[in-house]
Scaffold this active site. Structure first.
Site, PDB file in Angstrom:
ATOM      1  N   SER A 226      21.635  80.124  11.792  1.00  0.00           N
ATOM      2  CA  SER A 226      22.766  80.762  10.929  1.00  0.00           C
ATOM      3  C   SER A 226      23.995  79.714  11.314  1.00  0.00           C
ATOM      4  CB  SER A 226      22.506  82.157  10.817  1.00  0.00           C
ATOM      5  OG  SER A 226      23.771  82.120  11.690  1.00  0.00           O
ATOM      6  N   ASP A 227      24.838  79.602  10.435  1.00  0.00           N
ATOM      7  CA  ASP A 227      26.615  79.037  10.183  1.00  0.00           C
ATOM      8  C   ASP A 227      27.063  81.115  11.266  1.00  0.00           C
ATOM      9  OD1 ASP A 227      28.856  78.054  10.288  1.00  0.00           O
ATOM     10  OD2 ASP A 227      29.166  77.828   9.053  1.00  0.00           O
ATOM     11  N   TRP A 228      27.492  80.355  11.922  1.00  0.00           N
ATOM     12  CA  TRP A 228      27.990  81.561  13.303  1.00  0.00           C
ATOM     13  C   TRP A 228      29.159  82.712  12.198  1.00  0.00           C
ATOM     14  CZ3 TRP A 228      25.712  77.658  15.106  1.00  0.00           C
ATOM     15  CH2 TRP A 228      25.693  77.661  15.812  1.00  0.00           C
ATOM     16  N   GLY A 229      28.287  83.585  12.093  1.00  0.00           N
ATOM     17  CA  GLY A 229      28.475  84.580  11.347  1.00  0.00           C
ATOM     18  C   GLY A 229      27.977  84.582   9.571  1.00  0.00           C
ATOM     19  N   ALA A 230      27.341  84.213   9.870  1.00  0.00           N
ATOM     20  CA  ALA A 230      27.109  83.831   7.928  1.00  0.00           C
ATOM     21  C   ALA A 230      26.322  84.554   8.013  1.00  0.00           C
ATOM     22  CB  ALA A 230      25.981  82.561   7.779  1.00  0.00           C
TER      23      ALA A 230
END
Ligand code: BGC
Length: 755
Positions: A226-230
């Site tokens: 995932s993108d960071w915090g996605a």
């Protein structure tokens, strides 16, 4: 070492599917599963050993800041991308990094996107070819890549929740192909799921995107991160194929996975699939080698930067600087270079080169004197007029004035989009006032996204688009100014005359949670060329200090719907230089609106003065295909395709037309098919027409002949309605039988007999 995952408990398995902290995964020591480090990326290593963050705010260990993607895109050179990728890979090894987060291959839909500096181009072919070269070279030296941001993440505004509403043809032809090429040609270790939604579904739990397209169609075997915090719904994410959540969630989402499996809402087999892919990734674990060659990487950064600079204008051959005795250098960017963008890709450079220092060195060797004045500051400046007046004085007594202008981190960065293309007003005033007094004026630009050249373009003699060039960018610019390096960059994105001319203008950055990609496939030059909208500099434009002649275009069909284009390129000038052969394909074949032309192949070649080379480029099936939404696949329409060689997307100097057999497509007829569809059907149509005219008297047939518009008027009417209006022009039973025969390729006799 192979790990038997059936020996792991469900909780252990779930724990592997999210980070331990900001930059690493969890280890399970009893099974020998190591923790690995994933970090930014893409044009250098941002290894934080203190406070962590994903916006480049806290410090990182020093590493080489290579040219960001905006520069690499302008090189049009996969070798530049590959050398950069390999060097970043070596530094990753030095820092013990298993996965480097990059390259970013999102398409520059709008010049306003704050993160355009991290992306290559408005064109998917350039983005895919350069991205694949980067990934292949980097992974060959060790670390895995994380191709990002998958997908349709083309703006910063509301990036964490906006829905990019894009039709499928546009996704397939514009926004997905760079990812597809990299996945199929470079097998990246990971793909990063973006923050945004696509047509209402978050990328990080989008089964169509992460499983159907990425894995089933393209054969991706790596892990999705995932993108960071996605992550918004972790359980849905596992089911959709989103393997590793980063950073960690403190165990909360691991527990959610365990609970969902226990309740029977998530299949444990899907958890196992994700675990297998994360375990395969942990095989990239490495201990830091601690070292990389700082000096040679800095030298490489300088070379790659110089290959990326675009010479936009050079009236009267003012560049390279020669036969002058006094040079004025104006602008704080010459002493405090801006060479990278703000946000997660922010590198703590091992050193930085200021252009002014190298200009002084090169000028000294040539007996030229150099004077510098700031001209403007980037912050609020009470002395703005005084500072400008001083610059004008210095410029007035020089043979050539070089103004370093550009954007600061305040104007563009990850996290927000720009609102204007203009340079700050203080800089515009300096450029105009200096140009009014200076014998010759050169403007050097430092900017991550396109800036407008209007209002001053015609006042100056030369413009060097330096983009953001990495830590050695200052020296690279000096190298180009003095002709130590011959410029060879070309625009990978259009410089428009007005922001409003950009095709996304009416639909950027969206509203009420949605951004509608209303321009469809007409992105960047596809729009400007198709709608014939004048631009300041077209996609593909770039000048050199030498000249090239391209002749003898020969095209050849090499197989069913594949071809080659061959040209002869000669360096007709006096300096060694690099030339880009740009091959476009133009067609109107098929049922969909095609852009006037699309870049389908390119190659950069180096030529000594007088040297000639024959360059052959392959055009695969995809070079001619469009995405057919009815058939849900790529189709080559039968018809004519013009292969064009251009010095830019707006200037074509040779072309040849090929006739391609294409795909024989028989679309089944229904009562909802139009009269036009019925008559255009390859087997039913001719029979129907014959049947129609056969039943007519001679007089009626003559009338029909003289009134071809008769059919045109009813062409778009569905057969159902046509029958109703005409009181049954054809017997329904006959049409029903024809429908059943319409999708077979045989039985022409049966068709003939019926009508
Ligand atoms: C960015 C990614 C980056 C990640 C980690 C996110 O905000 O969108 O590109 O890799 O942070 O820093």
């Amino acid at each position: 070492m192979t790990i038997d995952i059936s020996a792991l408990t469900l909780a252990q398995k779930a724990s592997l599917l999210s980070g331990q902290d900001f930059w690493s995964t969890k280890a399970i020591e009893e099974f020998g599963i190591p923790s690995i480090v994933l970090t930014d990326g893409p044009h250098g290593i941002r290894r934080q050993d203190g406070e962590a963050d994903h916006l480049g705010i806290n410090d990182a260990l020093p590493s080489t800041c290579f040219p960001p993607a905006v520069a690499v895109g302008s090189s049009w050179d996969p070798d530049v991308a590959a050398q950069l990728g390999a060097a970043v890979g070596r530094e990753a090894n030095a820092f013990g990094v298993a996965v480097v987060l990059g390259p970013g291959v999102n398409i520059k839909r709008s010049p306003l996107c704050g993160r355009n500096f991290e992306y290559y181009s408005e064109d998917p072919l350039i983005s895919g070819v350069l991205g694949a070269a980067h990934v292949n070279a980097m992974q060959a030296v060790g670390p895995g890549a994380s191709v990002k941001h998958f997908a349709a993440n083309n703006q910063e505004h509301e990036r964490m929740r906006i829905s990019a509403d894009v039709d499928e043809r546009t996704l397939r032809e514009i926004y997905l192909p760079a990812f597809e090429r990299i996945v199929t040609e470079a097998a990246p270790a990971t793909v990063m799921a973006s923050y945004n939604k696509i047509n209402g579904v978050y990328a990080s739990h989008n089964p169509w995107l992460l499983t159907e397209v990425l894995r089933d169609e393209w054969g991706f075997e790596g892990a999705v991160v995932s993108d960071w915090g996605a992550v918004s719904d972790r359980v849905a994410g596992v089911a959709a194929g989103m393997d590793l959540e980063m950073p960690g969630s403190g165990g909360a989402t691991d527990q959610a996975i365990v609970d969902a499996v226990t309740r029977g809402e998530l299949s444990e087999a899907l958890v196992d699939d994700a675990v297998r892919r994360v375990l395969a990734l942990t095989a990239r674990h490495r201990t830091s080698t601690g070292q990389f060659d700082v000096d040679s990487h800095h030298a490489l950064a300088r070379q790659l930067a110089a290959d990326s600079v675009v010479l936009l204008k050079n009236d009267g051959d003012v560049l390279p600087i020669s036969n002058v005795s006094r040079v004025a250098v104006i602008g704080s960017f010459a002493t405090e270079p801006r060479f990278q963008g703000g946000g997660s890709s922010h590198i703590n450079p091992t050193r930085t080169d200021a252009a002014l220092d190298t200009i002084r060195d090169l000028a000294l060797e040539r007996g030229i004197t150099v004077e510098h004045a700031d001209g403007f500051t980037l912050a609020e400046d009470p002395d703005v007029d005084k500072r400008r007046a001083l610059a004008v004085e210095v410029a007035a007594r020089s043979d050539v004035t070089i103004v370093f202008a550009g954007l600061s981190d305040r104007e563009e960065s990850e996290g927000f989009d720009r609102e204007t293309l203009s340079l700050p007003t203080a800089q515009l005033a300096v450029i105009r006032d200096v140009a009014a007094v200076s014998a010759r004026t050169v403007v050097v630009l430092s900017n991550g996204g396109v800036v407008s050249l209007e209002g001053w373009h015609d006042d100056v003699d030369a413009i060097l688009e330096g983009w953001l060039l990495g830590q050695a960018g200052g020296s690279a610019i000096a190298d180009v100014l003095f002709g130590v390096v011959n410029p060879s960059g070309h625009l990978a994105e259009t410089i428009p005359l007005r922001l409003q001319d950009n095709p996304s203008w009416n639909n950027f950055p969206g509203e009420q949670g949605h951004v509608r990609y209303g321009e469809g496939v007409m992105v960047g030059y596809r729009h400007y060329t198709t709608a014939d909208v004048p631009v300041r500099y077209p996609f593909g434009h770039g000048l050199s200090y030498t000249t090239f002649a391209t002749t003898a275009l020969v095209t050849e069909i090499t197989g069913p719907d594949t071809a080659t284009a061959r040209v002869t390129v000669t360096n007709t000038g006096a300096r060694t230089g690099k030339h880009v052969v740009q091959v476009y394909v133009a067609t109107t074949a098929g049922p969909v609106r095609r852009p006037v032309r699309e870049l389908r192949a390119f190659r950069k070649v180096t030529l000594e003065p007088g040297e000639t080379q024959t360059v052959e480029l392959a055009l695969d099936r995809r070079a001619f295909a469009y995405w057919d939404i009815e058939l849900d696949r790529w189709v080559v329409a039968p018809g004519e395709y013009t292969v064009q060689i251009g010095e830019s997307s707006a200037s074509i100097f040779a072309e040849e037309t090929l006739a391609l057999t294409g795909d024989v497509i028989i679309r089944p007829l229904t009562m909802d098919s139009t009269v036009g569809d019925w008559f255009a059907h390859p087997r039913v149509g001719p029979a129907l027409m014959q049947g129609l005219t056969a039943g007519m008297s001679e007089e009626q047939a003559q009338q029909a002949d003289q009134n071809p518009d008769g059919l045109k008027m009813v062409e778009s009417m569905p057969m159902q309605q046509f029958l109703a209006f005409t009181g049954g022009a054809f017997p329904v039973e006959m049409l029903e039988q024809l429908m059943t025969l319409s999708y077979t390729t045989e039985d022409q006799d049966a068709v003939n007999e019926l009508v």
